[in-house]
Motif scaffolding. Structure first.
Motif, PDB file in Angstrom:
ATOM      1  N   TRP A 109      12.143   5.745   4.705  1.00  0.00           N
ATOM      2  CA  TRP A 109      12.058   5.148   3.369  1.00  0.00           C
ATOM      3  C   TRP A 109      13.327   5.338   2.537  1.00  0.00           C
ATOM      4  CZ3 TRP A 109       7.615   8.118   0.364  1.00  0.00           C
ATOM      5  CH2 TRP A 109       8.035   9.406   0.044  1.00  0.00           C
ATOM      6  N   ASN A 110      14.375   5.864   3.139  1.00  0.00           N
ATOM      7  CA  ASN A 110      15.664   5.934   2.466  1.00  0.00           C
ATOM      8  C   ASN A 110      16.474   4.652   2.665  1.00  0.00           C
ATOM      9  OD1 ASN A 110      15.865   8.729   1.317  1.00  0.00           O
ATOM     10  ND2 ASN A 110      15.387   9.250   3.434  1.00  0.00           N
ATOM     11  N   ASN A 111      15.842   3.628   3.176  1.00  0.00           N
ATOM     12  CA  ASN A 111      16.464   2.318   3.340  1.00  0.00           C
ATOM     13  C   ASN A 111      15.940   1.351   2.276  1.00  0.00           C
ATOM     14  OD1 ASN A 111      17.986   2.356   6.116  1.00  0.00           O
ATOM     15  ND2 ASN A 111      16.052   3.426   6.467  1.00  0.00           N
ATOM     16  N   LYS A 117       3.671  11.241   3.528  1.00  0.00           N
ATOM     17  CA  LYS A 117       3.781  12.419   4.401  1.00  0.00           C
ATOM     18  C   LYS A 117       4.920  12.279   5.393  1.00  0.00           C
ATOM     19  CE  LYS A 117      -0.985  14.091   4.206  1.00  0.00           C
ATOM     20  NZ  LYS A 117      -2.222  14.400   4.996  1.00  0.00           N
ATOM     21  N   THR A 118       5.075  11.097   5.968  1.00  0.00           N
ATOM     22  CA  THR A 118       6.110  10.894   6.982  1.00  0.00           C
ATOM     23  C   THR A 118       7.398  10.315   6.400  1.00  0.00           C
ATOM     24  OG1 THR A 118       5.230   8.687   7.505  1.00  0.00           O
ATOM     25  CG2 THR A 118       4.400  10.559   8.797  1.00  0.00           C
ATOM     26  N   LYS A 119       7.339   9.894   5.119  1.00  0.00           N
ATOM     27  CA  LYS A 119       8.487   9.273   4.449  1.00  0.00           C
ATOM     28  C   LYS A 119       8.954   8.034   5.218  1.00  0.00           C
ATOM     29  CE  LYS A 119      10.020  13.874   2.961  1.00  0.00           C
ATOM     30  NZ  LYS A 119       9.048  14.574   3.839  1.00  0.00           N
ATOM     31  N   LYS A 120       7.982   7.236   5.614  1.00  0.00           N
ATOM     32  CA  LYS A 120       8.255   6.026   6.383  1.00  0.00           C
ATOM     33  C   LYS A 120       7.772   4.793   5.638  1.00  0.00           C
ATOM     34  CE  LYS A 120       9.827   8.090  10.136  1.00  0.00           C
ATOM     35  NZ  LYS A 120      11.247   7.919  10.600  1.00  0.00           N
ATOM     36  N   VAL A 121       8.329   3.664   6.025  1.00  0.00           N
ATOM     37  CA  VAL A 121       7.898   2.354   5.526  1.00  0.00           C
ATOM     38  C   VAL A 121       7.555   1.490   6.731  1.00  0.00           C
ATOM     39  CG1 VAL A 121       8.517   0.321   4.173  1.00  0.00           C
ATOM     40  CG2 VAL A 121       9.499   2.543   3.604  1.00  0.00           C
ATOM     41  N   MET A 122       6.451   0.790   6.658  1.00  0.00           N
ATOM     42  CA  MET A 122       6.127  -0.206   7.678  1.00  0.00           C
ATOM     43  C   MET A 122       6.049  -1.574   7.004  1.00  0.00           C
ATOM     44  SD  MET A 122       2.885  -0.668  10.284  1.00  0.00           S
ATOM     45  CE  MET A 122       1.956  -1.780   9.218  1.00  0.00           C
ATOM     46  N   ILE A 123       6.748  -2.528   7.556  1.00  0.00           N
ATOM     47  CA  ILE A 123       6.703  -3.898   7.059  1.00  0.00           C
ATOM     48  C   ILE A 123       6.194  -4.792   8.178  1.00  0.00           C
ATOM     49  CG2 ILE A 123       8.022  -5.847   6.155  1.00  0.00           C
ATOM     50  CD1 ILE A 123       9.989  -3.922   4.969  1.00  0.00           C
ATOM     51  N   ALA A 124       5.143  -5.550   7.883  1.00  0.00           N
ATOM     52  CA  ALA A 124       4.571  -6.455   8.878  1.00  0.00           C
ATOM     53  C   ALA A 124       4.570  -7.876   8.332  1.00  0.00           C
ATOM     54  CB  ALA A 124       3.146  -6.030   9.230  1.00  0.00           C
ATOM     55  N   THR A 125       5.127  -8.770   9.108  1.00  0.00           N
ATOM     56  CA  THR A 125       5.046 -10.198   8.848  1.00  0.00           C
ATOM     57  C   THR A 125       4.540 -10.840  10.142  1.00  0.00           C
ATOM     58  OG1 THR A 125       7.350 -10.524   9.525  1.00  0.00           O
ATOM     59  CG2 THR A 125       6.926 -10.185   7.162  1.00  0.00           C
ATOM     60  N   GLU A 151       0.839  -1.193   0.000  1.00  0.00           N
ATOM     61  CA  GLU A 151       0.000   0.000   0.000  1.00  0.00           C
ATOM     62  C   GLU A 151       0.879   1.250   0.000  1.00  0.00           C
ATOM     63  OE1 GLU A 151      -3.188   0.300  -0.277  1.00  0.00           O
ATOM     64  OE2 GLU A 151      -4.296  -1.071   1.008  1.00  0.00           O
ATOM     65  N   VAL A 152       0.459   2.253  -0.755  1.00  0.00           N
ATOM     66  CA  VAL A 152       1.093   3.570  -0.703  1.00  0.00           C
ATOM     67  C   VAL A 152       0.047   4.537  -0.156  1.00  0.00           C
ATOM     68  CG1 VAL A 152       2.211   5.413  -1.992  1.00  0.00           C
ATOM     69  CG2 VAL A 152       2.596   3.028  -2.646  1.00  0.00           C
ATOM     70  N   GLY A 188      14.947  13.764  -9.080  1.00  0.00           N
ATOM     71  CA  GLY A 188      14.870  15.211  -8.890  1.00  0.00           C
ATOM     72  C   GLY A 188      13.938  15.695  -7.808  1.00  0.00           C
ATOM     73  N   PHE A 189      13.288  14.777  -7.060  1.00  0.00           N
ATOM     74  CA  PHE A 189      12.412  15.202  -5.972  1.00  0.00           C
ATOM     75  C   PHE A 189      13.254  15.736  -4.828  1.00  0.00           C
ATOM     76  CE2 PHE A 189       9.682  12.351  -8.325  1.00  0.00           C
ATOM     77  CZ  PHE A 189       8.425  12.907  -8.194  1.00  0.00           C
ATOM     78  N   LYS A 190      12.940  16.922  -4.338  1.00  0.00           N
ATOM     79  CA  LYS A 190      13.730  17.561  -3.298  1.00  0.00           C
ATOM     80  C   LYS A 190      13.338  17.126  -1.903  1.00  0.00           C
ATOM     81  CE  LYS A 190      15.843  20.003  -6.422  1.00  0.00           C
ATOM     82  NZ  LYS A 190      17.229  19.641  -6.790  1.00  0.00           N
ATOM     83  N   PHE A 191      12.095  16.644  -1.722  1.00  0.00           N
ATOM     84  CA  PHE A 191      11.619  16.322  -0.372  1.00  0.00           C
ATOM     85  C   PHE A 191      11.967  14.916   0.069  1.00  0.00           C
ATOM     86  CE2 PHE A 191       8.222  14.910  -3.163  1.00  0.00           C
ATOM     87  CZ  PHE A 191       7.857  13.704  -2.617  1.00  0.00           C
ATOM     88  N   ALA A 192      12.552  14.121  -0.822  1.00  0.00           N
ATOM     89  CA  ALA A 192      12.780  12.715  -0.511  1.00  0.00           C
ATOM     90  C   ALA A 192      13.892  12.524   0.513  1.00  0.00           C
ATOM     91  CB  ALA A 192      13.115  11.949  -1.786  1.00  0.00           C
TER      92      ALA A 192
END
Length: 207
Positions: free
Chosen positions: A181-183, A164-172, A127-128, A203-207
């Motif tokens: 999300w830079n990982n 918005k938070t630039k985060k990733v959640m992984i659930a197993t 999901e995004v 070219g995205f500056k907010f990443a």
């Protein structure tokens, strides 16, 4: 509301729900309908249904990136990479949708591919962002509830990307982690992504 395995055939349990078109429902969890964000604008006549069902451009950009990685890395003879909001019918009170689902053809056999929602668990759900109107509920509550439903049904991995938070959640099963999300993220074996790095490279500056 009773969820049907057939798209568009959800059975409302009260008159209030009957006043809202089923087409505005994205998901049903524990009998509760979750409507697309902006559905009130549709009911007020200020927007048509198509205007609230699509992704925003950044969501589209990220989903396209993830799908491209999957198609390049996953054996398509073994897995179905499902996009365009594939639906999942868990039981009579639960219909869920995701941006991307990856099904193992040993589980979703060819004879089960028809006009109904899938009724077997995908290997991975991706999901995004959340795409439903949450009203007074916290986003974290919805994300947790939906993720738990998917894992309990047998989904092997649930991955959320939050713009918005630039985060990733992984659930197993038994392991939930959240990180920047830079990982690198392992979507499937041999399918690695790095959303933050990809956005910066374009070219995205907010990443």
């Amino acid at each position: 509301m009773i969820a049907s395995p057939t798209p568009g055939r959800d059975i409302p349990e009260n008159a209030l729900e009957e006043s809202i078109p089923n087409s505005l429902i994205r998901e049903i969890i524990d009998g509760k309908p979750y409507y697309y964000k902006g559905y009130r604008e549709v009911l007020a006549g200020n927007m048509n249904e198509d205007g609230i069902m699509g992704c925003c451009t950044i969501q589209t950009f990220i989903i396209t990136y993830l799908v491209r990685i999957l198609f390049r890395s996953v054996d398509e003879s073994k897995y179905l990479i499902a996009t365009n909001e594939p639906g999942l019918h868990i039981n009579r009170r639960n219909n869920l949708a995701s941006d991307i689902m990856v099904f193992d053809y040993d589980i979703l056999t060819i004879d089960q591919i028809n006009l109904n929602y899938a009724q077997v668990p995908p290997a991975v759900c991706i999901e995004v962002d959340t795409r439903v109107e949450l009203n007074d509920a916290a986003e974290s509550e919805y994300v947790t509830l939906k993720t738990m439903k998917l894992l309990e049904f047998g989904v092997g991995k649930v991955i959320w990307f939050f713009t918005k938070t630039k985060k990733v959640m992984i659930a197993t099963p038994g392991n939930w982690t959240t990180f920047d999300w830079n990982n690198e993220v392992l979507l499937m074996p041999n399918a690695l992504c790095n959303v933050g790095q990809h956005l910066r490279s374009r070219g995205f500056k907010f990443a």
